[in-house]
Design a protein around this motif. Structure first.
Motif, PDB file in Angstrom:
ATOM      1  N   ALA A 120      29.144 -24.412 -51.997  1.00 44.84           N
ATOM      2  CA  ALA A 120      27.740 -24.204 -51.603  1.00 44.84           C
ATOM      3  C   ALA A 120      27.151 -23.008 -52.350  1.00 44.84           C
ATOM      4  O   ALA A 120      26.005 -23.043 -52.797  1.00 44.84           O
ATOM      5  CB  ALA A 120      27.647 -23.998 -50.095  1.00 44.84           C
ATOM      6  N   THR A 121      27.947 -21.953 -52.526  1.00 47.96           N
ATOM      7  CA  THR A 121      27.451 -20.771 -53.227  1.00 47.96           C
ATOM      8  C   THR A 121      27.090 -21.117 -54.670  1.00 47.96           C
ATOM      9  O   THR A 121      26.020 -20.746 -55.159  1.00 47.96           O
ATOM     10  CB  THR A 121      28.507 -19.648 -53.225  1.00 47.96           C
ATOM     11  OG1 THR A 121      28.867 -19.363 -51.883  1.00 47.96           O
ATOM     12  CG2 THR A 121      27.969 -18.376 -53.860  1.00 47.96           C
ATOM     13  N   LEU A 122      27.965 -21.873 -55.338  1.00 46.06           N
ATOM     14  CA  LEU A 122      27.704 -22.216 -56.739  1.00 46.06           C
ATOM     15  C   LEU A 122      26.489 -23.131 -56.863  1.00 46.06           C
ATOM     16  O   LEU A 122      25.699 -23.005 -57.795  1.00 46.06           O
ATOM     17  CB  LEU A 122      28.948 -22.852 -57.366  1.00 46.06           C
ATOM     18  CG  LEU A 122      30.140 -21.892 -57.546  1.00 46.06           C
ATOM     19  CD1 LEU A 122      31.344 -22.623 -58.110  1.00 46.06           C
ATOM     20  CD2 LEU A 122      29.778 -20.696 -58.434  1.00 46.06           C
ATOM     21  N   GLU A 123      26.327 -24.028 -55.885  1.00 49.89           N
ATOM     22  CA  GLU A 123      25.172 -24.930 -55.892  1.00 49.89           C
ATOM     23  C   GLU A 123      23.865 -24.121 -55.803  1.00 49.89           C
ATOM     24  O   GLU A 123      22.938 -24.295 -56.589  1.00 49.89           O
ATOM     25  CB  GLU A 123      25.314 -25.905 -54.701  1.00 49.89           C
ATOM     26  CG  GLU A 123      24.056 -26.647 -54.273  1.00 49.89           C
ATOM     27  CD  GLU A 123      23.591 -27.678 -55.308  1.00 49.89           C
ATOM     28  OE1 GLU A 123      24.427 -28.091 -56.118  1.00 49.89           O
ATOM     29  OE2 GLU A 123      22.380 -28.018 -55.297  1.00 49.89           O
ATOM     30  N   ILE A 124      23.804 -23.194 -54.845  1.00 52.18           N
ATOM     31  CA  ILE A 124      22.571 -22.414 -54.645  1.00 52.18           C
ATOM     32  C   ILE A 124      22.366 -21.428 -55.796  1.00 52.18           C
ATOM     33  O   ILE A 124      21.243 -21.203 -56.250  1.00 52.18           O
ATOM     34  CB  ILE A 124      22.604 -21.667 -53.283  1.00 52.18           C
ATOM     35  CG1 ILE A 124      22.762 -22.686 -52.142  1.00 52.18           C
ATOM     36  CG2 ILE A 124      21.356 -20.817 -53.081  1.00 52.18           C
ATOM     37  CD1 ILE A 124      21.728 -23.799 -52.111  1.00 52.18           C
ATOM     38  N   LEU A 125      23.457 -20.889 -56.300  1.00 51.21           N
ATOM     39  CA  LEU A 125      23.367 -19.964 -57.422  1.00 51.21           C
ATOM     40  C   LEU A 125      22.802 -20.678 -58.664  1.00 51.21           C
ATOM     41  O   LEU A 125      22.013 -20.102 -59.426  1.00 51.21           O
ATOM     42  CB  LEU A 125      24.758 -19.412 -57.727  1.00 51.21           C
ATOM     43  CG  LEU A 125      24.860 -18.033 -58.326  1.00 51.21           C
ATOM     44  CD1 LEU A 125      24.043 -17.016 -57.555  1.00 51.21           C
ATOM     45  CD2 LEU A 125      26.333 -17.599 -58.368  1.00 51.21           C
ATOM     46  N   GLY A 126      23.175 -21.929 -58.847  1.00 45.10           N
ATOM     47  CA  GLY A 126      22.652 -22.742 -59.950  1.00 45.10           C
ATOM     48  C   GLY A 126      21.133 -22.888 -59.827  1.00 45.10           C
ATOM     49  O   GLY A 126      20.393 -22.724 -60.796  1.00 45.10           O
ATOM     50  N   ARG A 127      20.678 -23.183 -58.600  1.00 44.61           N
ATOM     51  CA  ARG A 127      19.228 -23.331 -58.400  1.00 44.61           C
ATOM     52  C   ARG A 127      18.519 -21.996 -58.601  1.00 44.61           C
ATOM     53  O   ARG A 127      17.418 -21.938 -59.155  1.00 44.61           O
ATOM     54  CB  ARG A 127      18.949 -23.824 -56.980  1.00 44.61           C
ATOM     55  CG  ARG A 127      19.475 -25.222 -56.760  1.00 44.61           C
ATOM     56  CD  ARG A 127      18.968 -25.758 -55.469  1.00 44.61           C
ATOM     57  NE  ARG A 127      19.744 -26.909 -55.054  1.00 44.61           N
ATOM     58  CZ  ARG A 127      19.371 -27.729 -54.116  1.00 44.61           C
ATOM     59  NH1 ARG A 127      18.229 -27.533 -53.487  1.00 44.61           N
ATOM     60  NH2 ARG A 127      20.118 -28.746 -53.786  1.00 44.61           N
ATOM     61  N   PHE A 128      19.141 -20.933 -58.152  1.00 45.21           N
ATOM     62  CA  PHE A 128      18.568 -19.590 -58.315  1.00 45.21           C
ATOM     63  C   PHE A 128      18.379 -19.284 -59.804  1.00 45.21           C
ATOM     64  O   PHE A 128      17.337 -18.787 -60.230  1.00 45.21           O
ATOM     65  CB  PHE A 128      19.492 -18.553 -57.661  1.00 45.21           C
ATOM     66  CG  PHE A 128      19.079 -17.137 -57.933  1.00 45.21           C
ATOM     67  CD1 PHE A 128      18.064 -16.540 -57.193  1.00 45.21           C
ATOM     68  CD2 PHE A 128      19.688 -16.398 -58.942  1.00 45.21           C
ATOM     69  CE1 PHE A 128      17.667 -15.236 -57.460  1.00 45.21           C
ATOM     70  CE2 PHE A 128      19.288 -15.102 -59.217  1.00 45.21           C
ATOM     71  CZ  PHE A 128      18.281 -14.521 -58.462  1.00 45.21           C
ATOM     72  N   THR A 129      19.400 -19.603 -60.592  1.00 41.96           N
ATOM     73  CA  THR A 129      19.338 -19.316 -62.022  1.00 41.96           C
ATOM     74  C   THR A 129      18.192 -20.085 -62.680  1.00 41.96           C
ATOM     75  O   THR A 129      17.467 -19.548 -63.521  1.00 41.96           O
ATOM     76  CB  THR A 129      20.685 -19.700 -62.678  1.00 41.96           C
ATOM     77  OG1 THR A 129      21.726 -19.157 -61.880  1.00 41.96           O
ATOM     78  CG2 THR A 129      20.815 -19.150 -64.072  1.00 41.96           C
TER      79      THR A 129
ATOM     80  N   ASP B 214      27.507 -24.377 -43.994  1.00 46.14           N
ATOM     81  CA  ASP B 214      27.929 -23.607 -45.170  1.00 46.14           C
ATOM     82  C   ASP B 214      26.832 -23.563 -46.238  1.00 46.14           C
ATOM     83  O   ASP B 214      26.677 -22.549 -46.932  1.00 46.14           O
ATOM     84  CB  ASP B 214      29.228 -24.193 -45.744  1.00 46.14           C
ATOM     85  CG  ASP B 214      30.432 -23.844 -44.860  1.00 46.14           C
ATOM     86  OD1 ASP B 214      30.245 -23.153 -43.838  1.00 46.14           O
ATOM     87  OD2 ASP B 214      31.557 -24.269 -45.178  1.00 46.14           O
ATOM     88  N   LEU B 215      26.050 -24.647 -46.325  1.00 47.91           N
ATOM     89  CA  LEU B 215      24.959 -24.679 -47.303  1.00 47.91           C
ATOM     90  C   LEU B 215      23.812 -23.760 -46.849  1.00 47.91           C
ATOM     91  O   LEU B 215      23.294 -22.958 -47.640  1.00 47.91           O
ATOM     92  CB  LEU B 215      24.451 -26.119 -47.474  1.00 47.91           C
ATOM     93  CG  LEU B 215      23.471 -26.334 -48.606  1.00 47.91           C
ATOM     94  CD1 LEU B 215      24.125 -26.038 -49.962  1.00 47.91           C
ATOM     95  CD2 LEU B 215      22.949 -27.789 -48.609  1.00 47.91           C
ATOM     96  N   VAL B 216      23.441 -23.862 -45.571  1.00 44.97           N
ATOM     97  CA  VAL B 216      22.359 -23.019 -45.035  1.00 44.97           C
ATOM     98  C   VAL B 216      22.721 -21.541 -45.212  1.00 44.97           C
ATOM     99  O   VAL B 216      21.910 -20.726 -45.651  1.00 44.97           O
ATOM    100  CB  VAL B 216      22.099 -23.339 -43.533  1.00 44.97           C
ATOM    101  CG1 VAL B 216      21.224 -22.280 -42.882  1.00 44.97           C
ATOM    102  CG2 VAL B 216      21.449 -24.711 -43.394  1.00 44.97           C
ATOM    103  N   CYS B 217      23.969 -21.199 -44.909  1.00 44.79           N
ATOM    104  CA  CYS B 217      24.375 -19.787 -45.002  1.00 44.79           C
ATOM    105  C   CYS B 217      24.450 -19.319 -46.450  1.00 44.79           C
ATOM    106  O   CYS B 217      24.199 -18.144 -46.738  1.00 44.79           O
ATOM    107  CB  CYS B 217      25.690 -19.548 -44.264  1.00 44.79           C
ATOM    108  SG  CYS B 217      25.421 -19.668 -42.495  1.00 44.79           S
ATOM    109  N   ALA B 218      24.756 -20.237 -47.369  1.00 45.24           N
ATOM    110  CA  ALA B 218      24.734 -19.866 -48.790  1.00 45.24           C
ATOM    111  C   ALA B 218      23.317 -19.454 -49.182  1.00 45.24           C
ATOM    112  O   ALA B 218      23.123 -18.477 -49.906  1.00 45.24           O
ATOM    113  CB  ALA B 218      25.221 -21.030 -49.649  1.00 45.24           C
ATOM    114  N   VAL B 219      22.309 -20.193 -48.648  1.00 47.49           N
ATOM    115  CA  VAL B 219      20.914 -19.893 -49.003  1.00 47.49           C
ATOM    116  C   VAL B 219      20.423 -18.602 -48.345  1.00 47.49           C
ATOM    117  O   VAL B 219      19.846 -17.742 -49.011  1.00 47.49           O
ATOM    118  CB  VAL B 219      19.967 -21.047 -48.562  1.00 47.49           C
ATOM    119  CG1 VAL B 219      18.514 -20.699 -48.858  1.00 47.49           C
ATOM    120  CG2 VAL B 219      20.349 -22.345 -49.242  1.00 47.49           C
ATOM    121  N   VAL B 220      20.660 -18.480 -47.033  1.00 46.55           N
ATOM    122  CA  VAL B 220      20.014 -17.365 -46.323  1.00 46.55           C
ATOM    123  C   VAL B 220      20.839 -16.078 -46.330  1.00 46.55           C
ATOM    124  O   VAL B 220      20.333 -15.016 -45.998  1.00 46.55           O
ATOM    125  CB  VAL B 220      19.652 -17.734 -44.854  1.00 46.55           C
ATOM    126  CG1 VAL B 220      18.726 -18.938 -44.820  1.00 46.55           C
ATOM    127  CG2 VAL B 220      20.892 -17.974 -44.005  1.00 46.55           C
TER     128      VAL B 220
END
Ligand code: NAP
Length: 306
Positions: free
Chosen positions: A246-255, A182-188
């Protein structure tokens, strides 16, 4: 090729199931393919296009006697479909899915899987922005990855068999643990889709100011966002509703990264921008070297049908 399963049932007959049906027939992977979709229109189209060998009137009828049942419906519908087919499953059968999110599918499906039936999840990392039975094609999975996500303690023979099946459909396979998936797919995949949806929304607001210019002069960058942002609204709503953490985690890093680039632009730090873009260009080269995209200018659009 010796059939890997005698009978496979596809529940849901859209892009992914349709492509699986055609790829199975191309490779002679199974003896019979049954299929079911909730609307008569989709069932009729699937029958007309020969996506499966027998279209059934209910999910339970399609699943009855099948050695493999693959749930090919939106992630939010997996639990209800699993409940519907449960009484029809034969002992020793495998239930699988193609959902883009795995933790929520595990939680929704597992309680309905009867004793003596295996559950092994899978996620083909292949798709297009088109959906529905007409959009399926046999080559969709060729040289694309399919992630096999077995629950802890899964029957090794059932997992091996499902993995061979996906290789027969043309995919490369890799096994992955559910949370990592779920984490990998949130990123890619998931966050990139969210960004594309957002950018197209922003441009649409802007269009109200500048009339048709956004569409008329849309250059490759924006045009590619619009392709991704044309993806199926039901599927993507379900992805974000179910892969929240996972989406919120990656979105946080993106921001955070976006703020750093914003600061570099404001302070005139050209070196920071140059180094950043040099690094990202190397990542694109890596994807091409791995055979996961074309190096042709404009994504080979001139040579491709879609
Ligand atoms: P699709 O083309 O829209 O097809 C979805 C199918 O599910 C249709 O046959 C539809 O039936 C049926 N369905 C929809 N809602 C349902 C419900 N509430 N109950 C029962 N059946 C329902 O979708 P798809 O692209 O094949 O996606 C299917 C699954 O694959 C999703 O879980 C998605 O996350 C996953 N996936 C998609 C992609 C991609 O890029 N598209 C890639 C990898 C994985 P009707 O047509 O009769 O309404």
């Amino acid at each position: 090729m010796t059939p890997i399963y005698d009978r496979v049932a596809l529940i849901g007959l859209g892009l992914i199931a349709g492509s699986m049906g055609l790829a199975m027939q191309r490779a002679g992977l199974v003896r019979e393919i049954t299929g079911y979709a909730r609307t008569a229109k989709t069932r009729e189209t699937a029958a007309r296009l020969g996506l499966v060998t027998r279209v059934c009137d209910s999910a339970a009828e399609a699943a009855e006697g099948a050695d493999l049942v693959v749930l090919c419906v939106p992630v939010g519908a997996m639990g209800a479909v699993a409940a519907e087919i449960a009484p029809a499953l034969k002992p020793g059968a495998t239930v699988s899915d193609v959902g883009s999110v795995k933790r929520s599918v595990f939680d929704a499906v597992t309680p309905h899987v009867p004793e003596g039936v295996h559950f092994v999840a899978a996620h083909p990392m292949a798709g297009t922005e088109h959906s529905g039975p007409e959009s399926g094609f046999a080559e969709l999975f060729d040289n694309r990855w399919c992630l096999i996500v077995p629950p802890e303690g899964a029957d090794p023979a059932a997992v091996d068999r499902l993995e061979r099946f996906w290789r027969g459909l043309g995919s490369n396979t890799e096994r992955m643990e559910v949370e990592h998936h779920d984490l990998v797919c949130a990123v890619v995949s998931h966050v990139p889709h969210l960004i594309a949806y957002t950018m197209v929304g922003v441009a649409d607001d802007f269009r109200r100011v500048s009339e048709q210019e956004v569409i008329k002069f849309s250059a490759a960058g924006f045009r590619d966002f619009t392709r991704i942002a044309a993806s199926d609204p039901t599927m993507w709503r379900d992805v974000f509703m179910t892969n929240k953490e996972a989406t919120l985690e990656i979105l946080g890093r993106f921001t955070e990264e976006l703020f750093a680039l914003q600061r570099a632009i404001r302070t005139g730090d050209g070196q920071h921008l140059f180094d950043y873009f040099t690094h990202t260009r190397a990542i694109r080269r890596g994807i091409i070297d791995a055979g996961q995209d074309t190096a042709a200018p404009d994504f080979g659009r001139g040579a491709r049908k879609q």
